[in-house]
Enzyme design. Structure first.
Site, short mmCIF file in Angstrom:
data_model
loop_
_atom_site.label_atom_id
_atom_site.label_comp_id
_atom_site.label_asym_id
_atom_site.label_seq_id
_atom_site.Cartn_x
_atom_site.Cartn_y
_atom_site.Cartn_z
N LYS A 1 46.11 36.46 40.38
CA LYS A 1 46.84 36.01 41.56
C LYS A 1 47.51 34.65 41.32
O LYS A 1 46.91 33.78 40.67
CB LYS A 1 45.79 35.91 42.68
CG LYS A 1 46.21 35.29 43.96
CD LYS A 1 45.05 35.30 44.96
CE LYS A 1 44.44 33.92 45.10
NZ LYS A 1 44.21 33.47 46.46
N LYS B 1 47.01 28.02 43.66
CA LYS B 1 47.24 26.57 43.64
C LYS B 1 46.40 25.90 42.56
O LYS B 1 46.79 24.89 41.99
CB LYS B 1 46.79 25.95 44.96
CG LYS B 1 47.49 26.44 46.16
CD LYS B 1 46.79 25.81 47.36
CE LYS B 1 47.23 26.44 48.63
NZ LYS B 1 46.14 26.54 49.60
N LYS C 1 35.46 32.17 42.92
CA LYS C 1 35.64 30.72 42.95
C LYS C 1 34.42 29.96 42.42
O LYS C 1 34.56 28.90 41.83
CB LYS C 1 35.97 30.24 44.37
CG LYS C 1 37.39 30.61 44.79
CD LYS C 1 37.90 29.72 45.90
CE LYS C 1 39.38 29.99 46.14
NZ LYS C 1 39.94 29.26 47.26
N1 AQP Z 1 49.16 34.89 45.30
C1 AQP Z 1 49.21 35.13 46.60
N2 AQP Z 1 49.93 36.21 47.05
C2 AQP Z 1 50.00 36.46 48.39
N3 AQP Z 1 49.40 35.71 49.34
C3 AQP Z 1 48.68 34.64 48.93
N4 AQP Z 1 47.98 33.70 49.59
C4 AQP Z 1 47.45 32.83 48.70
N5 AQP Z 1 47.78 33.16 47.45
C5 AQP Z 1 48.55 34.29 47.55
C6 AQP Z 1 47.87 33.66 51.04
O1 AQP Z 1 48.31 32.38 51.48
C7 AQP Z 1 47.58 32.03 52.66
C8 AQP Z 1 47.06 30.63 52.51
O2 AQP Z 1 46.12 30.59 51.45
P1 AQP Z 1 45.14 29.37 51.31
O3 AQP Z 1 45.88 28.21 50.85
O4 AQP Z 1 44.45 29.14 52.57
O5 AQP Z 1 44.04 29.83 50.31
P2 AQP Z 1 43.98 30.62 48.98
O6 AQP Z 1 44.13 32.08 49.23
O7 AQP Z 1 42.70 30.25 48.38
O8 AQP Z 1 45.18 30.08 48.12
P3 AQP Z 1 45.23 29.89 46.59
O9 AQP Z 1 46.60 29.53 46.23
O10 AQP Z 1 44.66 31.06 45.89
O11 AQP Z 1 44.33 28.64 46.34
P4 AQP Z 1 43.17 28.45 45.30
O12 AQP Z 1 43.84 28.28 44.00
O13 AQP Z 1 42.51 27.20 45.78
O14 AQP Z 1 42.31 29.64 45.36
C9 AQP Z 1 46.47 33.05 52.83
O15 AQP Z 1 46.84 33.96 53.87
C10 AQP Z 1 46.40 33.74 51.51
O16 AQP Z 1 46.02 35.09 51.65
#
Ligand code: AQP
Length: 333
Positions: free
Chosen positions: A198, A201, A114
């Protein structure tokens, strides 16, 4: 055994199919099991580790609650609240940051990803994020934490912090060492544009993910445009494992339908991708559209959503402040 479940989702907008299949779908099953005590947190303190627009953040907090409820989490059965309303999270994060070692944090791969190349410009909060996550979990004596595969390393760090605190202060079993609950299959849903990245968002292209608020047309269009390779559908697991985009789409289909991967491979083996994509779109629309419509309906009921958060925060505050009192005693405050 009664399980105490804690998990969080960041209100950073664009909640997607990866969040749903990797985490929220599991939350719903855990919520439905009478044996479990569940707490689901909208982790807004985590969200601000990267810059947020305050107005959008407020809307995203409500949208996250709406997503929980629309997916099937019952606020009468599970506690749903937002992290910033229970100040114990920030306080205990500080205390635990004095237990965690900088060497441990330096090994966190999510920070490296990140923060990107310019680490000096990343916020201190982004670096210490896993300590706040440990505080979130340990405050509630959570025994099990349902997360996607990407959070596995942070959960291991949480376990290390709990054990070190217990050892340092000679308080055996004070912090419960939590177990991760990570789906055995499909624990990481990948981008529709790149099967090696992955689904996320923050990815700029909206075509890379199915948002939980997408319409039927958007879902169908995104699957139509999803990246595939030029070959027909794979005919064995070995072949599938070498083709990341095909693997991801089949994983999504299998996870939504509950059909085993082998069955899906057999059904579509050698067929054209367009045939499979039509089936996949149909299943996605069937499963995701009702959630999307319900989220939109709930977003018009702001008072209802705010009340869920208020009630949940009060309940969470009672549990957390009891733990903080014990922590103060142990430390010598
Ligand atoms: N691609 C994914 N596949 C499976 N699980 C996922 N999670 C996130 N992306 C995937 C799981 O969703 C839960 C909530 O995630 P979060 O919103 O708290 O944070 P994150 O993992 O940082 O989500 P993003 O979408 O990847 O956001 P950005 O783009 O900001 O980095 C968690 O349990 C996560 O494991």
């Amino acid at each position: 055994m009664e399980k105490k479940i804690f998990s969080g989702v960041q209100p950073t907008g664009n909640l997607h199919l990866g969040n749903y299949l990797g985490a929220i779908k599991n939350f719903v099953q855990l919520n439905n099991d009478k044996e479990n005590d569940c707490i689901f947190c909208v982790v807004d303190l985590h969200a601000i580790t990267v810059k947020q627009n305050p107005k959008e953040l407020r809307g995203n907090i409500r949208e996250t609650v709406a997503t929980f409820v629309a997916s099937g989490i019952d606020p009468k059965k599970s506690i749903i609240f937002n992290q910033s309303k229970v100040t114990a999270h920030s306080e205990v994060a500080w205390i635990l940051s004095c237990t965690a070692r900088t060497g441990w944090l330096s090994r966190m791969t999510q920070f490296k990803e990140k923060a990107g190349k310019d680490k000096e410009k990343a916020s201190v909060g982004l670096y210490s994020y896993p300590v706040l996550m440990a505080a979130d979990i340990l405050l509630y004596d959570a025994t099990h934490v349902p997360v996607g595969d990407d959070q596995k390393q942070h959960l291991e760090l949480c376990r290390d912090i709990a054990q070190k605190f217990n050892n340092d202060f000679q308080v055996e079993d004070f912090f419960k060492v939590p177990e991760p609950l990570i789906q055995k299959e499909f624990s990481r849903i990948m981008s529709l544009k790149d099967g090696t990245k992955k689904m996320s968002k923050s990815e700029l292209s909206d075509l890379s993910r199915i948002n939980l608020t997408d319409s039927a047309d958007q879902i169908i269009n995104k699957i139509k445009k999803a990246k595939t390779d030029p070959l027909p559908m794979p005919s064995s697991l070995d072949e599938l494992n070498k083709r990341p985009e095909a693997k991801n789409l089949i994983a999504i289909y299998s996870s939504l339908t509950g059909f085993k991967i082998d069955k899906v491979i057999n059904e579509f083996s050698g067929k054209n991708f367009s045939v499979f994509k039509e089936n996949l779109s149909q299943v996605l629309v069937e499963k995701i559209l009702p959630i999307s419509l319900e989220i939109k309906k709930l977003l018009d009921e702001k008072n209802f959503l705010d009340k869920i958060l208020d009630d949940g925060s009060q309940k969470a505050h009672i549990i957390a402040s009891r733990k903080v009192k014990e922590i103060h005693k142990i430390i010598g405050f």
